[in-house]
Write an enzyme that holds these catalytic residues in place. Structure first.
Site, PDB file in Angstrom:
ATOM      1  CB  SER A 113      36.499  40.680  36.322  1.00 12.25           C
ATOM      2  OG  SER A 113      35.895  41.922  36.256  1.00 12.25           O
ATOM      3  CG  HIS A 114      39.167  44.199  36.282  1.00 14.71           C
ATOM      4  ND1 HIS A 114      38.342  43.509  37.132  1.00 14.71           N
ATOM      5  CD2 HIS A 114      40.246  44.550  37.003  1.00 14.71           C
ATOM      6  CE1 HIS A 114      38.892  43.445  38.313  1.00 14.71           C
ATOM      7  NE2 HIS A 114      40.055  44.064  38.283  1.00 14.71           N
ATOM      8  CG  ASP A 278      34.216  44.301  33.377  1.00 14.80           C
ATOM      9  OD1 ASP A 278      33.117  44.231  32.803  1.00 14.80           O
ATOM     10  OD2 ASP A 278      34.457  43.725  34.450  1.00 14.80           O
ATOM     11  CG  ASP A 280      32.895  39.949  34.068  1.00 15.84           C
ATOM     12  OD1 ASP A 280      33.491  41.046  34.044  1.00 15.84           O
ATOM     13  OD2 ASP A 280      32.410  39.474  35.122  1.00 15.84           O
ATOM     14  CG  ASP A 282      30.992  42.534  36.212  1.00 16.64           C
ATOM     15  OD1 ASP A 282      31.953  43.066  35.626  1.00 16.64           O
ATOM     16  OD2 ASP A 282      31.133  41.703  37.143  1.00 16.64           O
ATOM     17  NE  ARG A 283      35.448  45.642  37.681  1.00 15.55           N
ATOM     18  CZ  ARG A 283      36.474  45.928  38.457  1.00 15.55           C
ATOM     19  NH1 ARG A 283      37.210  46.994  38.227  1.00 15.55           N
ATOM     20  NH2 ARG A 283      36.779  45.150  39.471  1.00 15.55           N
ATOM     21  CE  LYS A 377      31.540  44.768  39.147  1.00 15.24           C
ATOM     22  NZ  LYS A 377      31.809  43.674  40.078  1.00 15.24           N
TER      23      LYS A 377
HETATM   24  C1  G16 Z   1      34.830  42.331  41.816  1.00 18.34           C
HETATM   25  C2  G16 Z   1      33.653  42.376  42.743  1.00 18.34           C
HETATM   26  C3  G16 Z   1      33.345  43.803  43.122  1.00 18.34           C
HETATM   27  C4  G16 Z   1      34.572  44.468  43.685  1.00 18.34           C
HETATM   28  C5  G16 Z   1      35.709  44.376  42.693  1.00 18.34           C
HETATM   29  C6  G16 Z   1      37.015  44.917  43.242  1.00 18.34           C
HETATM   30  O1  G16 Z   1      34.503  42.921  40.602  1.00 18.34           O
HETATM   31  O2  G16 Z   1      32.515  41.798  42.154  1.00 18.34           O
HETATM   32  O3  G16 Z   1      32.311  43.769  44.038  1.00 18.34           O
HETATM   33  O4  G16 Z   1      34.317  45.804  43.987  1.00 18.34           O
HETATM   34  O5  G16 Z   1      35.923  43.030  42.370  1.00 18.34           O
HETATM   35  O6  G16 Z   1      37.387  44.146  44.323  1.00 18.34           O
HETATM   36  P1  G16 Z   1      38.804  44.295  44.993  1.00 18.34           P
HETATM   37  O7  G16 Z   1      38.877  45.736  45.433  1.00 18.34           O
HETATM   38  O8  G16 Z   1      38.782  43.316  46.115  1.00 18.34           O
HETATM   39  O9  G16 Z   1      39.852  44.017  43.943  1.00 18.34           O
HETATM   40  P2  G16 Z   1      34.872  42.226  39.240  1.00 18.34           P
HETATM   41  O10 G16 Z   1      34.367  43.179  38.197  1.00 18.34           O
HETATM   42  O11 G16 Z   1      36.369  42.096  39.274  1.00 18.34           O
HETATM   43  O12 G16 Z   1      34.176  40.918  39.264  1.00 18.34           O
END
Ligand code: G16
Length: 544
Positions: A113-114, A278, A280, A282-283, A377
């Site tokens: 992800s990010h 981000d 991938d 999704d954000r 998302k």
């Molecule tokens: C993932 C999850 C999200 C979550 C985020 C932050 O996002 O898919 O549902 O809100 O992590 O999670 P945490 O607070 O546990 O770090 P992504 O965009 O990283 O795949």
């Protein structure tokens, strides 16, 4: 097809977090590490012989190598077809759509992800089920349990597959299809939003925009949709070429990491609309000229205006937000008399509500918003939603946000992250909070009287499952809240997240800086958790 069984060393740390298994590249490159995890997933999943699996990732370092390994393990385990994004690329929402559209058994998405990418940075992998959404907790726990006893994996002796050319090939009865990564997703977006209106508004100059793809996967998607289909200018997509190290960027769309965009949006030359996504895709981060829209407000505003969008014109079935997301969307739901659900952090918890048609929109404070169209998302979807809204209301982002606050009040909100805290200290903080919440109710702290204090435990009304230990909530009589939880996505030490919110009904006070408006609650949060005192830090690592 020649299939080999390879004896492997067992790993004991393959516990998927909030969104899949995320580790340093070096960890993933250990002998058999990726192979073990993929084999553990396949060992747990039932009845996929001859069925199809979608594979794609955000293009980060190790993406291509990992895909070649996964192809061989999937072939050896009996999948009938592999559907792979060209160049190994699929944004997370696009992968979700492709699983659904082609009726695949599931998909493997390669992304952290990010988190930054590169040889010394992070890699990740997660499994999505046939509704297109992340595997539920019962599955991810089963993958972990299996990995702890796994002693061998199966791998087919195949040559590497050319990931760059679209088309299908048959290798000993296994169909491998390389698809254009963007086409299906772009078509889906056109079925949701009013592309004619968007095109007009962009081409006649009513909307000018800047989208920062942060050198990650959305570059290809944004160029095709915003430039080719909607006619935005070439320079409206920044950092639009996906790079293996994301150009050294930390592709986390917030004011700190997307600071180039933020600077532009707060300058004289700001376009009407700014957004970032981000690693991938999704954000999303939404900005207007001189204004940043918090993800919690964005969710509430999208919900309040949804009927202006063709796909949602009949109204919303319901909405959902993750527990630490502000209560702004709750107010919209109450006004329009639709249900509002509170789920734990993690997109996987929305899946059942979406499948059961209980909700149409959902979102999280962590820069994620989405709808029934996929089971992840979706960053570009949120961008198009906002653009469609601006075009329909013929108002600026700031006007839309301020009118929303006037109508519903403002939930002033901020999140303070303390990253890479020693795990022992972080666990100590959580243990102390667990003790404190038993005595807090009724206590008075200045203007704040504690109404409830608990550890959030979610009961899924659809499948009856329970997810405990989802963070501490301290709620006050005046509707304010402080929430504490440990992140499930970090790869170094622990990340403590503190979420602070206060409701402000008075429109004359809506323009306050959240850090000032929330100062008393921020101090109170420190009083409860003592993170500064225990770590010797004076400020959070990131404030959003
Ligand atoms: C993932 C999850 C999200 C979550 C985020 C932050 O996002 O898919 O549902 O809100 O992590 O999670 P945490 O607070 O546990 O770090 P992504 O965009 O990283 O795949």
């Amino acid at each position: 097809m020649h299939i080999k069984t390879i004896l492997t060393q067992t790993y004991h740390d393959q516990n998927p977090g909030t969104s899949g298994l995320r580790k340093k590249v070096k960890v993933f490159k250990q002998r058999g590490y990726l192979e073990n995890f993929v084999q553990s997933i396949f060992d747990v999943l039932p009845d996929f012989q001859g069925k199809s699996l979608v594979i794609g990732g955000d293009g980060r370092y190790f993406n291509r190598e990992a895909i070649q390994i996964i192809i061989k393990i999937a072939a050896a385990n009996g999948f009938g077809e592999l559907i792979i994004g060209q160049n190994g690329l699929l944004s997370t929402p696009a992968a979700s759509h492709i699983i659904r559209k082609y009726g695949a058994f599931g998909g493997l998405i390669l992304s952290a992800s990010h988190n930054p990418a590169g040889e010394n940075e992070d890699f990740g992998i997660k499994y999505n089920v046939n509704n297109g959404g992340p595997a539920p907790e019962k599955d991810t726990l089963a993958f972990f349990e299996r990995s702890k006893v796994l002693e061998s994996y199966k791998i087919a002796d195949l040559p590497d597959v050319n990931l760059d050319a679209v088309g299908s090939q048959d290798i000993d009865g296994l169909k491998i299809t390389i698809i254009d990564s963007v086409n299906d997703y772009a078509e889906l977006m056109q079925s949701i939003f009013d592309f004619n209106l968007l095109k007009q508004s962009i081409q006649n100059g009513f909307i000018t925009l800047s989208f920062d793809a942060m050198s990650a996967v959305t570059g290809s998607y944004a160029k095709r949709i915003l430039i080719d289909l909607l006619g935005a200018s070439e320079d409206s997509v920044r950092n639009g070429i996906p790079l293996e190290d994301f150009g050294g960027h930390h592709p986390d769309p917030n004011l700190i990491h997307a600071h180039e965009l933020a600077n532009l949006m707060f300058s004289e030359n700001a376009p009407t609309f700014g957004a970032a996504s981000d690693g991938d895709g999704d954000r999303n981060m939404i900005m207007g000229k001189g204004i940043f829209v918090t993800p919690s407000d964005s969710l509430a505003i999208l919900a309040a205006n949804a009927t202006l969008i063709p796909a949602y014109s009949a109204g919303l079935k319901g909405v959902a937000r993750s527990m630490p997301t502000s209560q702004a969307v709750d107010r919209v739901a109450a006004r329009y008399n639709i249900p509002c659900y509170e789920t734990p952090t993690g997109w996987k918890f929305f899946g059942n509500l979406l499948d059961a048609d209980k909700i149409t929109l959902c979102g999280e404070e962590s820069f994620g918003t989405g709808s029934q169209h996929v089971r992840e998302k979706d960053g570009l979807w949120a961008v198009l939603f906002w653009l469609n809204l601006i075009a329909r209301r013929r108002q600026s982002v700031a006007e839309i946000v301020h009118e929303h606050w006037q109508k519903f009040g403002r939930d002033i909100y901020s999140r303070h992250d303390y990253e890479a805290v020693e795990s022992e200290i972080a666990n100590g903080i959580m243990a102390s909070l667990r003790e404190q919440i038993t005595t807090l109710v009724g206590q008075i702290f200045g203007d704040y009287v504690v109404k409830y204090a608990d550890e959030f435990c979610y009961h899924d009304s659809i499948d009856g499952s329970t997810s405990a230990n989802q963070g501490f909530r301290i709620g006050f009589e005046n509707g304010s809240r402080i929430v504490f939880r440990l992140s499930g996505t970090g790869t170094v030490g622990a990340t403590l997240r503190i979420y602070i919110e206060r409701f402000e009904p008075d429109a004359t006070k809506h323009n306050q800086d959240p850090q000032i408006a929330l100062a008393e609650l921020i101090e109170l949060a420190e009083q409860f958790c003592k993170v500064k005192q225990l770590t010797g830090r004076t400020t959070p690592t990131v404030i959003t």
